[in-house]
Design a protein around this motif. Structure first.
Motif, PDB file in Angstrom:
ATOM      1  N   GLY A 107       0.816  -1.203   0.000  1.00  0.00           N
ATOM      2  CA  GLY A 107       0.000   0.000   0.000  1.00  0.00           C
ATOM      3  C   GLY A 107       0.853   1.258   0.000  1.00  0.00           C
ATOM      4  N   VAL A 108       0.188   2.364  -0.322  1.00  0.00           N
ATOM      5  CA  VAL A 108       0.852   3.658  -0.223  1.00  0.00           C
ATOM      6  C   VAL A 108       1.264   3.886   1.224  1.00  0.00           C
ATOM      7  CG1 VAL A 108       0.487   6.155  -0.451  1.00  0.00           C
ATOM      8  CG2 VAL A 108      -0.396   4.593  -2.197  1.00  0.00           C
ATOM      9  N   SER A 109       0.453   3.357   2.139  1.00  0.00           N
ATOM     10  CA  SER A 109       0.761   3.512   3.566  1.00  0.00           C
ATOM     11  C   SER A 109       2.201   3.119   3.859  1.00  0.00           C
ATOM     12  CB  SER A 109      -0.165   2.620   4.398  1.00  0.00           C
ATOM     13  OG  SER A 109      -1.512   2.885   4.101  1.00  0.00           O
ATOM     14  N   TYR A 133      -4.592  13.598   4.623  1.00  0.00           N
ATOM     15  CA  TYR A 133      -4.683  12.197   5.023  1.00  0.00           C
ATOM     16  C   TYR A 133      -4.042  12.015   6.393  1.00  0.00           C
ATOM     17  CZ  TYR A 133      -4.016   7.156   4.778  1.00  0.00           C
ATOM     18  OH  TYR A 133      -4.025   5.816   5.041  1.00  0.00           O
ATOM     19  N   ASN A 183      -7.237  13.951  -0.298  1.00  0.00           N
ATOM     20  CA  ASN A 183      -8.104  13.422   0.746  1.00  0.00           C
ATOM     21  C   ASN A 183      -7.822  14.296   1.947  1.00  0.00           C
ATOM     22  OD1 ASN A 183      -9.412  11.971   2.726  1.00  0.00           O
ATOM     23  ND2 ASN A 183      -8.075  10.184   2.649  1.00  0.00           N
ATOM     24  N   ASP A 211       1.946  12.080  -2.910  1.00  0.00           N
ATOM     25  CA  ASP A 211       0.968  10.993  -2.787  1.00  0.00           C
ATOM     26  C   ASP A 211      -0.097  11.200  -3.864  1.00  0.00           C
ATOM     27  OD1 ASP A 211      -1.117   9.292  -2.128  1.00  0.00           O
ATOM     28  OD2 ASP A 211      -0.999   9.665   0.026  1.00  0.00           O
ATOM     29  N   TYR A 214      -4.808   9.006  -5.776  1.00  0.00           N
ATOM     30  CA  TYR A 214      -6.092   9.302  -6.434  1.00  0.00           C
ATOM     31  C   TYR A 214      -5.916   9.844  -7.853  1.00  0.00           C
ATOM     32  CZ  TYR A 214      -8.100   8.796  -1.770  1.00  0.00           C
ATOM     33  OH  TYR A 214      -8.487   8.306  -0.546  1.00  0.00           O
ATOM     34  N   SER A 243      -5.198   0.844  -4.501  1.00  0.00           N
ATOM     35  CA  SER A 243      -6.367   0.816  -3.613  1.00  0.00           C
ATOM     36  C   SER A 243      -7.577   1.544  -4.184  1.00  0.00           C
ATOM     37  CB  SER A 243      -6.023   1.441  -2.264  1.00  0.00           C
ATOM     38  OG  SER A 243      -5.204   0.570  -1.522  1.00  0.00           O
ATOM     39  N   LYS A 244      -7.344   2.735  -4.701  1.00  0.00           N
ATOM     40  CA  LYS A 244      -8.501   3.584  -5.000  1.00  0.00           C
ATOM     41  C   LYS A 244      -9.011   3.379  -6.423  1.00  0.00           C
ATOM     42  CE  LYS A 244      -7.425   5.191  -0.981  1.00  0.00           C
ATOM     43  NZ  LYS A 244      -8.209   5.179   0.236  1.00  0.00           N
ATOM     44  N   ARG A 252      -3.727  -4.499  -0.437  1.00  0.00           N
ATOM     45  CA  ARG A 252      -2.559  -3.862   0.161  1.00  0.00           C
ATOM     46  C   ARG A 252      -1.402  -3.790  -0.840  1.00  0.00           C
ATOM     47  NH1 ARG A 252      -3.965  -1.024   1.624  1.00  0.00           N
ATOM     48  NH2 ARG A 252      -2.442  -0.325   3.135  1.00  0.00           N
TER      49      ARG A 252
ATOM     50  N   ALA B 161     -10.106   5.717   6.858  1.00  0.00           N
ATOM     51  CA  ALA B 161      -9.316   6.876   6.435  1.00  0.00           C
ATOM     52  C   ALA B 161      -9.422   7.096   4.945  1.00  0.00           C
ATOM     53  CB  ALA B 161      -7.867   6.675   6.817  1.00  0.00           C
TER      54      ALA B 161
HETATM   55  C1  LIG Z   1      -4.223  10.143   0.428  1.00  0.00           C
HETATM   56  C2  LIG Z   1      -4.099   8.728   0.790  1.00  0.00           C
HETATM   57  N1  LIG Z   1      -2.897   8.141   0.767  1.00  0.00           N
HETATM   58  C3  LIG Z   1      -2.745   6.859   1.090  1.00  0.00           C
HETATM   59  C4  LIG Z   1      -3.807   6.077   1.486  1.00  0.00           C
HETATM   60  C5  LIG Z   1      -3.560   4.650   1.847  1.00  0.00           C
HETATM   61  O1  LIG Z   1      -3.556   3.901   0.706  1.00  0.00           O
HETATM   62  P1  LIG Z   1      -3.099   2.358   0.663  1.00  0.00           P
HETATM   63  O2  LIG Z   1      -4.370   1.567   0.746  1.00  0.00           O
HETATM   64  O3  LIG Z   1      -2.441   2.232  -0.662  1.00  0.00           O
HETATM   65  O4  LIG Z   1      -2.194   2.115   1.796  1.00  0.00           O
HETATM   66  C6  LIG Z   1      -5.073   6.643   1.533  1.00  0.00           C
HETATM   67  C7  LIG Z   1      -6.230   5.828   1.971  1.00  0.00           C
HETATM   68  O5  LIG Z   1      -7.238   6.328   2.382  1.00  0.00           O
HETATM   69  C8  LIG Z   1      -5.223   7.984   1.165  1.00  0.00           C
HETATM   70  O6  LIG Z   1      -6.421   8.571   1.191  1.00  0.00           O
END
Ligand SMILES: Cc1ncc(COP(=O)(O)O)c(C=O)c1O
Lengths: 405, 161
Positions: A107-109, A133, A183, A211, A214, A243-244, A252, B161
């Protein structure tokens, strides 16, 4: 029997003081209120309401059938990196070498985490543009950075004030985190803003974490990829994922793309803390990039229609808001109700069973707003709007009363 | 990113009011109404139908897919024989196909017998029809893009989130 350590003390050494000092996610707090309720209409969700397109799921099933259940190389399957590099080149005009400039993440997380850990030295400062975020600030703090916040406001279309941004830069400023499309505000930064940011970045020799998870979800103009701007390729770590746009939150899977020296350090963190992203998800991602365009376009068309319906609806019930141009959030102002955003959301939930997220969960400058996600069916959106309208109608006498005093 | 056209929207969702179309596509209700009228007038949109789960209606109609081989006729090719066939109300669908046969029909009747007698008496006896193959339909899984027995959806968290 040995006595239990005193875990309630705020300065207990049993847990990390840094971690202990982080505020719990405002979203989490609100989530606890929602849990267990029935008949909720939720506009509080930060993920698509669509299931992952079947062709993508099927590719993962096939991978499992073929026995593809092992680790991959740390950076991810070369086939997946090739597909990502090709996608970034064709779609956004940015060039990354699959062998050296990319790392597939959980994930980006996780991309945010390893990038920050790869660049921050003690005392470095990181600038974060709010509302944003929820993870940026805590992640930066955990990486050992000090965080400076740049607030943005609805009156400016949530575009950052460039003078104010520059005034936050000190000799210790290391990096700037951008989220475009945004976000929770649903804003996309226009080219002038991005060029202005690039100029500051160039003059102060900063690193940008951009980031762009989106990026596919824009409705009015083509997405501007930050590293595609002049001179920004070498100063930017692009963070994105599946993810989006591909409705793959549960898989993930994301990636970082950037200058090889930084990516190499991030890979070092990644190799020890994560090893690699799940292999089935990587096979799914290859399919998503190769054959998922039409699925993405269909979802984008649906979000595009919903954003108009929800924006009109919110305005019609008296909540001012900007028509969002990206992501799947709209961020109306509730300031005129006299309530804090937490009060508003709690009351709305208690009285109408509609869940939206308090704006202050995304930083102080989000106070006075609520985040409504339109990743919900038109029917749910319309029912939620009706209920919110009734809720606001019932408030009005109170507001007048407050004014009269 | 391009918004859907009125036609794409109506094709996907069926009949919609002008204000609804207008709101969703970001055009005025007058523009939406004018475009819908044009699509009707020019017979771009031919009609609207509901998509029904046949297992929930309690009705016992029978559906058959019928492959028809025909001898094309001079001047008119397949069109004339196709017209003779598709004019029967039993024929719900009629396509000209490439491959091992020429016309593909979806035929509906109240019973197996009724469909069988339609084939035997009306269809197979037509002058230019050289053969038919009838397949009775046992179960529908997906109809015009809609899955008929959809598994239950997974629950998303109510707030995230
Ligand atoms: C701006 C932003 N970055 C990252 C994430 C997390 O994304 P990922 O599911 O790829 O970890 C979100 C998820 O809500 C998000 O809104």
């Amino acid at each position: 029997m040995c006595p239990l350590p005193n875990t309630s003390s705020p300065h207990s050494s049993r847990v990390s003081r840094l971690v202990e000092s982080l505020p719990p996610s405002g979203i989490r707090k609100f989530f606890d209120l929602v849990i267990g309720r029935e008949d909720i209409i939720s506009l509080g969700v930060g993920e698509p309401d669509f299931a992952t397109p079947w062709r993508i799921c099927e590719a993962a099933v096939y991978a499992i059938e073929r026995g593809q259940t092992s680790y991959t190389s740390n950076r991810g399957l070369i086939a997946a990196r090739n597909a990502i590099a090709e996608y970034l080149q064709n779609r956004f005009g940015v060039e990354y070498h699959p062998a050296t400039d990319l790392c597939i993440t959980v994930g980006v997380s996780q991309g945010i985490d390893i990038t920050l850990r790869a660049i921050v030295n003690p005392g470095d400062e990181v600038i974060v543009i709010e509302p944003c975020y929820v993870a940026y600030r805590p992640m930066a703090l955990l990486a050992g950075a000090e965080v400076r916040m740049l607030p943005t406001y609805m009156r400016d279309g949530f575009q950052p004030d460039l003078e104010r941004l520059e005034s936050l830069v000190t000799p210790r400023t290391k990096a700037l985190i951008l989220c475009n499309p945004n976000n929770p505000t649903g804003t996309t930064y226009n080219r002038a803003t991005l060029e202005g940011i690039a100029d500051i970045v160039r003059r102060h020799d900063l690193i940008v974490l951009s980031d762009e998870v989106y990026a596919e979800l824009t409705y009015e103009s083509e997405h501007v990829c930050f590293p595609a701007l002049d001179g920004m390729r070498e100063r930017t770590v692009l963070l994105s994922g599946f993810s989006k746009a591909w409705a793959m939150t549960g898989w993930r899977l994301g990636y970082i793309a950037g200058p090889r020296d930084i990516v190499e350090m991030a890979v070092k963190v990644h190799q020890y803390s994560m090893m690699c992203a799940p292999i089935m998800a990587q096979y799914a991602a290859i399919e998503a990039l190769k054959h998922g365009r039409r699925d993405v376009e269909e979802m984008v068309a649906a979000y595009d229609e919903r954003r108009r319906v929800i924006t009109n609806g919110l305005r019609a019930i008296g909540l001012p808001c900007i028509l969002p141009s990206g992501a799947f959030y709209v961020f109306p102002s509730i300031a005129h109700t006299g309530m804090t955003s937490e009060q508003f959301c709690t009351e709305l939930l208690n009285q109408t069973n509609v869940a939206v997220v308090p704006g202050n969960a995304f930083g102080e400058s989000g106070e006075g707003h609520v985040r409504c996600a339109y990743a919900a069916s038109l029917e749910q959106i319309r029912t939620a709007l009706d209920r919110m309208g009734d809720f606001l109608g019932a408030l009005r006498p109170l507001e007048n009363h407050a004014l009269a005093r | 990113m391009m918004s859907r056209t009125v036609l794409q929207l109506v094709r996907a969702e069926g009949r919609l009011s002008a204000p609804e179309i207008a709101e969703r596509l970001g055009i005025t209700p007058a523009e939406a109404a004018a475009e819908v009228k044009r699509l009707h007038d020019e017979k771009v949109i031919l009609g609207y139908r509901g998509i029904i789960n046949p297992e929930k209606t309690g009705e016992d109609s029978v559906l058959a897919i019928i492959e028809v081989k025909v001898t094309p006729q001079r001047e008119v090719g397949f069109d004339s024989i196709a017209r003779r066939i598709y004019k029967f109300p039993e024929v719900r669908t009629c396509y000209l196909m490439s491959g091992a046969y020429d016309l593909l029909l979806l035929v509906e009747g109240e019973s197996l017998r009724q469909v069988a007698s339609f084939v035997a008496e009306k269809l197979a006896t037509l002058e230019h029809v050289s053969s038919t193959t009838t397949h009775f339909l046992l179960r529908k899984y997906k109809e015009d893009g809609l899955i008929i027995h959809e598994e239950s959806e997974t629950e998303r968290l109510a707030v995230s989130a």
